[in-house]
Motif scaffolding. Structure first.
Motif, PDB file in Angstrom:
ATOM      1  N   LEU A 256      40.207  34.699  30.680  1.00  0.00           N
ATOM      2  CA  LEU A 256      40.274  35.919  31.487  1.00  0.00           C
ATOM      3  C   LEU A 256      40.846  35.615  32.862  1.00  0.00           C
ATOM      4  O   LEU A 256      41.699  36.349  33.388  1.00  0.00           O
ATOM      5  CB  LEU A 256      38.868  36.517  31.618  1.00  0.00           C
ATOM      6  N   LEU A 257      40.392  34.495  33.444  1.00  0.00           N
ATOM      7  CA  LEU A 257      40.862  34.087  34.768  1.00  0.00           C
ATOM      8  C   LEU A 257      42.363  33.834  34.753  1.00  0.00           C
ATOM      9  O   LEU A 257      43.090  34.258  35.663  1.00  0.00           O
ATOM     10  CB  LEU A 257      40.110  32.825  35.187  1.00  0.00           C
ATOM     11  N   SER A 260      44.262  37.288  34.398  1.00  0.00           N
ATOM     12  CA  SER A 260      44.248  38.130  35.600  1.00  0.00           C
ATOM     13  C   SER A 260      44.900  37.401  36.762  1.00  0.00           C
ATOM     14  O   SER A 260      45.509  38.044  37.625  1.00  0.00           O
ATOM     15  CB  SER A 260      42.827  38.566  35.938  1.00  0.00           C
ATOM     16  N   SER A 264      47.815  38.845  39.068  1.00  0.00           N
ATOM     17  CA  SER A 264      47.663  38.903  40.529  1.00  0.00           C
ATOM     18  C   SER A 264      48.849  38.278  41.225  1.00  0.00           C
ATOM     19  O   SER A 264      49.344  38.800  42.233  1.00  0.00           O
ATOM     20  CB  SER A 264      46.390  38.173  40.964  1.00  0.00           C
ATOM     21  N   LEU A 268      51.388  39.937  44.028  1.00  0.00           N
ATOM     22  CA  LEU A 268      51.725  39.358  45.332  1.00  0.00           C
ATOM     23  C   LEU A 268      53.228  39.176  45.456  1.00  0.00           C
ATOM     24  O   LEU A 268      53.797  39.395  46.520  1.00  0.00           O
ATOM     25  CB  LEU A 268      50.992  38.029  45.524  1.00  0.00           C
TER      26      LEU A 268
ATOM     27  N   PHE B 125      40.318  37.903  44.194  1.00  0.00           N
ATOM     28  CA  PHE B 125      41.294  37.936  43.108  1.00  0.00           C
ATOM     29  C   PHE B 125      40.721  37.434  41.784  1.00  0.00           C
ATOM     30  O   PHE B 125      41.429  37.354  40.804  1.00  0.00           O
ATOM     31  CB  PHE B 125      42.528  37.108  43.483  1.00  0.00           C
ATOM     32  N   VAL B 126      39.456  37.049  41.799  1.00  0.00           N
ATOM     33  CA  VAL B 126      38.848  36.530  40.581  1.00  0.00           C
ATOM     34  C   VAL B 126      37.957  37.624  39.990  1.00  0.00           C
ATOM     35  O   VAL B 126      37.206  38.263  40.729  1.00  0.00           O
ATOM     36  CB  VAL B 126      38.011  35.267  40.902  1.00  0.00           C
ATOM     37  N   PRO B 127      38.054  37.870  38.682  1.00  0.00           N
ATOM     38  CA  PRO B 127      37.183  38.884  38.091  1.00  0.00           C
ATOM     39  C   PRO B 127      35.713  38.571  38.375  1.00  0.00           C
ATOM     40  O   PRO B 127      35.293  37.415  38.288  1.00  0.00           O
ATOM     41  CB  PRO B 127      37.475  38.772  36.591  1.00  0.00           C
ATOM     42  N   VAL B 130      33.601  36.421  36.073  1.00  0.00           N
ATOM     43  CA  VAL B 130      33.783  34.966  36.107  1.00  0.00           C
ATOM     44  C   VAL B 130      32.933  34.363  37.231  1.00  0.00           C
ATOM     45  O   VAL B 130      32.251  33.357  37.037  1.00  0.00           O
ATOM     46  CB  VAL B 130      35.277  34.615  36.290  1.00  0.00           C
TER      47      VAL B 130
END
Lengths: 276, 291
Positions: A256-257, A260, A264, A268, B125-127, B130
């Protein structure tokens, strides 16, 4: 000269000390824990990843997450665009009023919204009661399914999408529109080939941001969705606290990280290129 | 009526008849769409208000039963108290750590400054899921799950980026030459920060505290992972209530929270308005330095 300059801009590292300690213990160390649980002694990282990806549940949840976040992002931008356009066209006082109509849901707890949607869309909710009373239609199933999740997600995300679109609309040079008007372009054409094109960076940023935010959604799919609408955050919770499989939970959260994080970075990039 | 609208909408260029009518039709469509979306955003939260004053979904009689039950329920009141306590402490900690850090990021010169800033702002910026999982592991390994301390500090870390971003934007509107005058006159950096910088950015700091408070007060996922029965916060209580027991008091809580967010919204507009005035009308001290 140089020494004086350095003196006028002191190092100030100590000023950031408390913040760095706090971020270290409660952000970097936890991330390190996740990293350390990715592989265990009996099952390495690769084996763990293979068993996670091979699990049918995980694959369904991955597909759900992608489907929900992409469709929610598109729907949200479609809803947010007219709002941003409306706000930017208002005069000062009305602009504040309209803006606060977006700001208020932004500050409303997601649990209040979820509960409200439960009341409205539920089997004995307002919509179904009204339909039954007015038309005698037997209840439409609107709760605990994909529809409810999308309503909850878009309802939450619209304010987040309005802000970047509004910024890109407000930054536009009105002279171009005026020039087109003088040359006799129709309002629709002015909107389509000047206003909308120029607001594309904002639209794109909003789209990606909505995807990032909705990918990590936890409350909405859990409360409004059914068992078949679980998203990645819900399955991380399930693996951690019900199945007690910390390795799979860590692996899924790393995935997931990564997803996303990539989105992100794209946001930017767009923002730095356009300066929006 | 129609002619009134065309006058309101033109403003600058001269139109022929057909064009004026044409011009009116398009904004009308976008306005209608915008109003529908406003309704979509606002109405759900408003529906909880009548529900909270009625018993069992019937609007025949108004009553305050749900509110009485809410204020008599110890679980709900404990949850509200916990949330208020955690949010106050966490936001205060975030301001105390984040404000000087923002000053260091804006004006300081040290090795790895942008890396330090990245680390502090990164949680944005991190869900959250997490972060929550990581802090759950931290709590589980250190045996602090369910304590107030870990909840407060985790929320402080989570709220700090918002404080830093707000203070940074405040600092951008402060002229550094005043600080440099302070340094030339031999003031320490601490003294310059406290007596020169802080008074100028106080509104950003207050806004940052408010923001941090709300972020912590609203936060569900981290609290869901690390709070225990004694430290259950209001969002966690609401989550479990909607998920499992569906107690009717939640309508009353939701109404109170909706009113709360309405008040917050007014305050934010007020504070934001003051800040923009502050930014545009050059404040007193800045002019002194320039001349």
């Amino acid at each position: 000269m140089l020494r004086k300059k350095i003196h006028l801009q002191p190092p100030l590292l100590a000023f950031a000390g408390a913040a760095l300690v706090l971020s270290f213990i409660f952000f970097l160390v936890p991330m390190g824990f996740i990293g350390s649980y990715v592989g265990t002694e009996e099952k390495g990282v690769v084996d763990g990843l293979i068993s996670v990806v091979n699990s049918r549940l995980v694959r369904v949840v991955f597909a759900n997450t992608v489907e929900i976040s992409v469709s929610a992002a598109i729907l949200t931008v479609l809803l947010a665009y007219p709002v941003a356009l409306h706000i930017v066209r208002q005069k000062a006082r009305w602009r504040i009023v309209c803006f606060s109509l977006v700001l208020m849901p932004f500050w409303t707890s997601i649990l209040v919204k979820s509960y409200a949607l439960l009341i409205i869309l539920g089997d004995d909710g307002l919509v179904n009661t009204a339909l039954r009373a007015l038309f005698g239609i037997d209840g439409i199933n609107m709760m605990f399914n994909r529809f409810a999740v999308l309503v909850g997600t878009t309802n939450f995300l619209v304010p987040y999408a309005v802000f970047p679109i509004l910024a890109s609309l407000a930054a536009q040079n009105m002279q171009i529109q005026r020039a087109a008007e003088v040359m006799g372009a129709s309002p629709l054409r002015i909107f389509w080939s000047i206003t909308f094109i120029q607001s594309m960076p904002g639209v794109l940023a909003a789209l990606l941001m909505c995807m990032v935010i909705s990918m990590g959604f936890f409350v909405t799919p859990a409360l409004l969705g059914g068992r078949q609408d679980m998203m990645m955050a819900n399955i991380i919770d399930m693996y951690t606290r019900e199945i007690l499989d910390w390795q799979s939970a860590s692996l899924i959260s790393v995935l997931l990280l990564v997803f996303s994080g990539a989105l992100s970075v794209a946001i930017l990039k767009i923002q730095s290129r356009t300066g929006a | 009526m129609d002619s009134l609208h065309t006058i309101n909408n033109r403003g600058h260029a001269v139109y022929r008849r057909g064009e004026t009518r044409n011009r009116w039709r398009w904004p009308a469509f976008s306005t209608v769409a915008a109003c529908l979306v406003y309704a979509y955003l606002i109405l759900p939260s408003l529906t909880v208000i009548p529900i909270s004053f009625s018993e069992s979904f019937s609007f025949s009689e108004l009553s305050l039963t749900l509110y009485r039950r809410l204020f008599e329920s110890s679980t709900w009141m404990t949850a509200i108290g916990n949330s208020a306590l955690v949010a106050t402490l966490a936001s205060t900690a975030a301001v105390f750590a984040g404000t000087p850090a923002a000053y260091a990021f804006a004006r300081g010169r040290f090795q790895g400054r942008s890396l330090a800033q990245l680390i502090v702002v990164c949680p944005l910026f991190v869900p959250v899921i997490v972060i929550a999982l990581g802090i759950y592991f931290l709590g589980a390994r250190s045996g602090t799950l369910g304590s107030v301390g870990i909840l407060v500090l985790a929320h402080a870390m989570y709220a700090m980026p918002f404080v830093v971003v707000m203070v940074l934007s405040g600092l951008r509107q402060v002229n550094p030459s005043l600080e440099q005058a302070g340094y030339i006159m031999g003031a320490s950096s601490l003294r310059v920060f406290l007596q020169v910088v802080l008074p100028q950015i106080r509104i950003s700091v207050i806004a940052g505290w408010l923001f941090g408070f709300l972020v912590s007060f609203d936060e569900v996922i981290i609290a869901w992972f690390i709070s225990g029965p004694q430290t259950e916060t209001l969002p966690v209580r609401m989550y479990s209530s909607i998920m499992w027991d569906n107690t009717p008091e939640i309508a009353a809580v939701s109404t109170l929270l909706t009113l709360f967010s309405f008040v917050i919204c007014l305050v934010m507009i007020k504070v934001g308005g003051v800040e923009s005035v502050h930014a545009s009308g050059a404040p007193h001290p800045r002019r002194d330095v320039r001349t």
